[in-house]
Design an enzyme around this catalytic site. Structure first.
Site, mmCIF file in Angstrom:
data_model
loop_
_atom_site.group_PDB
_atom_site.id
_atom_site.type_symbol
_atom_site.label_atom_id
_atom_site.label_comp_id
_atom_site.label_asym_id
_atom_site.label_seq_id
_atom_site.Cartn_x
_atom_site.Cartn_y
_atom_site.Cartn_z
ATOM 1 N N THR A 132 0.828 -1.210 0.000
ATOM 2 C CA THR A 132 0.000 0.000 0.000
ATOM 3 C C THR A 132 0.864 1.262 0.000
ATOM 4 O OG1 THR A 132 -1.624 -1.193 1.283
ATOM 5 C CG2 THR A 132 -1.892 1.144 1.244
ATOM 6 N N GLU A 144 -3.517 -4.144 -2.387
ATOM 7 C CA GLU A 144 -3.422 -5.178 -1.345
ATOM 8 C C GLU A 144 -2.014 -5.752 -1.247
ATOM 9 O OE1 GLU A 144 -3.776 -6.415 1.590
ATOM 10 O OE2 GLU A 144 -3.554 -8.511 1.045
ATOM 11 N N GLY A 185 0.870 -0.827 5.225
ATOM 12 C CA GLY A 185 1.339 -1.883 6.118
ATOM 13 C C GLY A 185 0.286 -2.860 6.586
ATOM 14 N N ASP A 214 -8.813 -9.897 1.539
ATOM 15 C CA ASP A 214 -8.990 -9.234 2.840
ATOM 16 C C ASP A 214 -10.292 -9.677 3.517
ATOM 17 O OD1 ASP A 214 -6.633 -7.867 3.009
ATOM 18 O OD2 ASP A 214 -7.472 -5.865 2.818
ATOM 19 N N SER A 242 -10.899 -3.212 5.841
ATOM 20 C CA SER A 242 -9.557 -2.683 5.609
ATOM 21 C C SER A 242 -8.944 -2.214 6.925
ATOM 22 C CB SER A 242 -9.658 -1.503 4.637
ATOM 23 O OG SER A 242 -8.435 -0.808 4.567
ATOM 24 N N SER A 243 -7.644 -1.942 6.863
ATOM 25 C CA SER A 243 -6.937 -1.331 8.007
ATOM 26 C C SER A 243 -6.470 0.080 7.693
ATOM 27 C CB SER A 243 -5.698 -2.156 8.348
ATOM 28 O OG SER A 243 -6.055 -3.450 8.705
ATOM 29 N N GLU A 260 -7.671 -7.613 -3.523
ATOM 30 C CA GLU A 260 -8.297 -7.128 -2.280
ATOM 31 C C GLU A 260 -9.306 -8.105 -1.690
ATOM 32 O OE1 GLU A 260 -7.080 -4.544 0.045
ATOM 33 O OE2 GLU A 260 -6.908 -3.746 -1.980
HETATM 34 N N1 GLU Z 1 -5.449 -4.543 2.037
HETATM 35 C C1 GLU Z 1 -4.929 -3.806 3.140
HETATM 36 C C2 GLU Z 1 -6.011 -3.028 3.828
HETATM 37 O O1 GLU Z 1 -6.957 -2.654 3.215
HETATM 38 C C3 GLU Z 1 -3.942 -2.831 2.668
HETATM 39 C C4 GLU Z 1 -2.795 -3.513 2.074
HETATM 40 C C5 GLU Z 1 -1.654 -3.479 2.960
HETATM 41 O O2 GLU Z 1 -1.254 -2.388 3.374
HETATM 42 O O3 GLU Z 1 -1.138 -4.534 3.239
HETATM 43 O O4 GLU Z 1 -5.925 -2.778 4.980
#
Ligand code: GLU
Length: 588
Positions: free
Chosen positions: A404, A424, A486, A446, A465-466, A443
Site C-alpha cells: 500500500t 493489497e 502496512g 482481505d 480494511s486497516s 483485495e
Molecule cells: N489490504 C490492506 C487493507 O486494506 C492494505 C494492504 C496493505 O497495506 O497490506 O488494509
C-alpha cells in the site's frame, strides 16, 4: 484456521538501501522533511511529491494535487497501488471547515457468495487465491478520483494525470527497493506474461538503475483523461479488466483460476462519501476513516484506553508497554466486530465510547504483558441501540505485510488530503491488464475465507480494511495528518506515531523515525531490526513482551501545521528507500 492466520509473515524484505535516483526531471531534493508556506506534500516517491507540487504551482488545490501524486505513485510504486485497486481519501475543506471521506474500496462482484473461498468445506490455499482472478475486486480508484475531482477539485483528469503520463512515458530509474520488491514476487510475476514483460528480464528482476517506461499505463491514463470515468468502467479498459479477471492471461499451462466479473459489476461500482469517525485525545480531535476501514475505529478505541494514563510522566518503556496493551485490546475488538457497514451493523458507537474504553483499561496489567488472543469485549451496552444480536467472543489473529501507499497534501487555502490507497499484496494479484500496464488488486483476500464472521465475502460487499488516513485538529484548526501502508500494522503505525508525537513529545520526523512496535493481539509484538537489543526492548521484555521480526513496519507520511503558519511535510527518513517531502515556498 483463517486465511489471515495462514498468511505467513511476509518473506519479502524491503530494502532500506538508499540509492540516488537518476530521475531526469526538474530537481526537488529527495528529502524527508520540508518546512515552508503555501501547499505541501509528502509521499514515498520523489516523482509523486513533485507531481503534487507541480499541480499546486499550476493553481490546483490539495485534491487535484493528491490525485496527481497518486497517479504518479501508480507508475513509480506499481506494486503498492494503482488504478487496478482502491483506497480511502480523507479531505478537509478549509472554507467549510468540514471533513469528508471518499470510500473507493474494491467491491466483490455480484457473483460472490460466502463460500467463494472454500472448497469441499475447507478454505482454499491463500497464495493460490491471491495469484488468480478470484482475488480481484471491482477497482474503485478511478471512480474515487473522479468523485474527488468533480466535487472538490479545480482541475480535470486531463490536467492532473499529465505529470503521471509524463513519468510513465519518459520512464524513471528504478531504485534498489523497487528491484527488491520484484525479487520477492518473481514466482507470481512469472505466471503472467504482461507482468513479466514489464518487470522481469531473463526471468530475473530488472536491476536497480534500469530506466523503466510503461507506455501502456500512459495509454490507460490518456484514455481516462480523454473519456473520463466511463472510459474505465464502461469502455475498452473495463472490457480488458473483465477479460483478464475471468481468464487470466497466463504463461503456458500455468494453473491460475479465473474470477467471475462482469461489465455490469464495473458499471455499477460507486464510490461512497462517508462521514468520518471522530474521537478526542488529550485536546486533539482525531478525524479518521470509517468502516469498511477498521482503522479509524481501532485507533480511536486504543487512544481512548491510553487517555486514562499519564504517559508523559512515565519512563518510555512503560508508556510503550501501555501502547502495546491498548493496541492488543483494540485489535481483539476490531478483529471480531468490524466489516462493511452496508452488510453488518458493527457496534462502532460502543467501541468508540470513553466508558467502554474504561472497561477495557481495567484488563491491562500496568506491569505485565497481556496474554495473546485477548477476547473481544462487549461494546453493546455502550450503544444507544441495544438490539444487536452478535456477541462474538473470539478474536482472530491477523498477520499481514507492509504494502500500500499513503500520501498527504495541503494547499495554500488550507485544504488538506490524507489518502491511503492500495492493490493489497505487493504486486496485488500479479495480473497486469494486457495493453494497459497496471496490476489488478487481490483485495478480496482481505475477506475472512470462512464464516460465520462479519467479514465473510458477499456480493457487492467491501472487505474490511486497516487503512487509516487521519487528520488531527486542535482548537478547531488542523494540527497534523498521519497515515501509512502496512496491512494491519497501519493501525499500530498511526497509533504509535500519535503517541510519539502527542505524549512522548517527539517532533514529527522523530515520531516517524522511531523504531516501530506492532502488537495486534498476537503472541509476539513485531519489531524492526536492531530494536531487540535496545535498552527499551529489554525493559519491555522484562514486562513479558516477546518479539517477532519484520524487516520494516509501515512507510508513513505526515504534515504538521505549525503555530507560525508554516507547514512541515514529513516522510520516512529511512524506510522504503526514503520518502520525499516538499513545500511550495521553502522557509530558509
Ligand atoms: N489490504 C490492506 C487493507 O486494506 C492494505 C494492504 C496493505 O497495506 O497490506 O488494509
Amino acid at each position: 484456521m483463517s486465511p489471515s492466520q495462514r498468511r505467513a509473515t511476509p518473506t519479502l524484505l524491503v530494502s532500506t538501501i538508499i540509492i540516488s535516483l537518476a530521475f531526469t526531471g526538474p530537481a526537488y531534493a529527495k528529502r524527508p522533511v520540508a518546512t515552508g508556506t503555501g501547499g505541501a506534500a509528502a509521499t514515498i516517491s520523489e516523482q509523486a511529491t513533485q507531481s503534487a507540487i507541480t499541480i499546486l504551482n499550476q493553481g490546483g488545490n490539495a485534491v487535484d494535487a493528491a490525485v496527481a501524486a497518486a497517479a504518479t505513485l501508480g507508475v513509480t510504486d506499481p506494486f503498492s497501488c494503482g488504478i487496478g485497486g482502491g483506497g480511502f481519501m480523507v479531505i478537509y475543506l478549509a472554507r467549510d471547515k468540514r471533513v469528508i471521506t471518499i470510500d473507493h474500496r474494491e467491491m466483490a462482484p455480484a457473483g460472490f457468495k460466502p463460500t467463494v473461498f472454500t472448497e469441499n468445506g475447507a478454505e482454499m490455499d491463500f497464495e493460490k487465491v491471491v495469484a488468480s482472478g478470484m482475488s480481484v475486486g471491482v477497482p474503485g480508484t478511478v471512480r474515487g478520483w473522479h468523485e474527488a475531482l468533480d466535487r472538490y477539485g479545480k482541475m480535470n483528469f486531463r490536467q492532473v494525470l499529465a505529470p503521471a503520463i509524463k513519468v510513465a512515458s519518459e520512464g524513471f530509474r528504478i531504485n534498489a527497493n523497487f528491484a527488491h520488491l520484484i525479487d520477492g514476487n518473481i514466482g507470481k510475476f512469472q505466471l503472467f506474461p504482461a507482468t513479466a514483460a514489464l518487470y522481469l528480464k531473463d526471468g530475473k528482476s530488472l536491476p536497480a538503475g534500469t530506466l523503466l517506461r510503461n507506455p501502456d499505463m500512459a495509454k490507460a491514463y490518456r484514455e481516462i483523461a480523454a473519456g473520463g470515468v466511463k472510459a474505465f468502467y464502461e469502455g475498452k479498459i473495463g472490457r480488458a479488466i473483465v477479460a483478464a479477471v475471468n481468464k487470466p492471461p497466463v504463461a503456458g499451462g500455468a494453473d491460475v483460476r479465473g474470477g467471475n466479473m462482469t461489465m455490469a459489476d464495473l458499471a455499477n461500482y460507486e464510490a461512497r462519501l462517508r462521514q468520518p469517525v471522530r474521537s478526542t485525545y488529550r485536546g486533539y480531535d482525531i478525524v479518521g476513516m470509517p468502516l469498511p476501514s477498521s482503522g479509524g475505529v481501532a485507533v480511536a478505541e486504543a487512544l481512548n484506553i491510553l487517555e486514562g494514563y499519564d504517559l508523559k510522566s512515565m519512563p518510555r518503556e512503560k508508556a510503550e508497554h501501555l501502547y502495546l496493551e491498548a493496541s492488543r485490546l483494540a485489535f481483539a475488538d476490531r478483529n471480531a466486530y468490524l466489516a462493511d457497514p452496508e452488510f453488518v451493523e458493527a457496534p462502532v458507537e460502543g467501541l468508540m465510547s470513553k466508558e467502554y474504553a474504561a472497561r477495557r483499561r481495567e484488563l491491562i496489567d500496568v506491569n505485565h504483558a497481556g496474554k495473546p488472543m485477548a477476547p473481544a469485549g462487549d461494546p453493546y451496552p455502550f450503544q444507544k441501540d441495544q438490539s444487536y444480536p452478535l456477541r462474538p467472543s473470539t478474536s482472530k489473529l491477523l498477520a499481514e505485510g507492509a504494502h500500500t501507499t499513503h500520501l498527504t497534501v495541503s494547499d495554500k487555502e488550507g485544504n488538506i488530503v490524507s489518502y491511503t490507497y492500495t492493490i493489497e499484496s505487493w504486486g496485488g494479484s500479479g495480473i497486469t491488464v494486457p495493453g494497459y500496464g497496471f496490476i489488478l488488486n487481490n483485495e478480496m483476500t482481505d475477506f475472512d475465507f470462512s464464516g460465520p464472521h462479519p467479514n465473510v465475502p458477499e456480493a457487492g460487499k467491501r472487505p474490511r480494511s486497516s487503512m487509516t488516513p487521519t487528520i488531527a485538529f486542535k482548537d478547531g484548526k488542523p494540527a497534523f495528518t498521519i497515515g501509512s501502508p502496512g496491512g494491519s500494522t497501519i493501525i499500530t503505525t498511526v497509533l504509535q506515531t500519535i503517541v510519539n508525537y502527542i505524549d512522548l513529545g517527539m517532533r514529527m520526523d522523530q515520531a516517524l523515525d522511531a523504531p516501530r512496535l506492532s502488537q495486534r493481539n498476537g503472541a509476539a509484538t513485531d519489531i524492526e531490526p536492531g530494536f531487540g537489543t535496545s535498552a527499551q526492548a529489554k525493559g519491555l521484555a522484562a514486562m513479558g513482551h516477546t518479539w517477532g521480526a519484520q524487516e520494516e513496519i509501515g512507510a508513513a507520511n505526515a504534515l504538521v501545521f505549525n503555530p507560525d503558519g508554516t507547514v512541515t511535510a514529513v516522510s520516512e527518513g529511512k524506510r522504503h528507500g526514503t520518502g520525499s517531502a516538499a513545500v511550495q515556498h521553502p522557509a530558509h
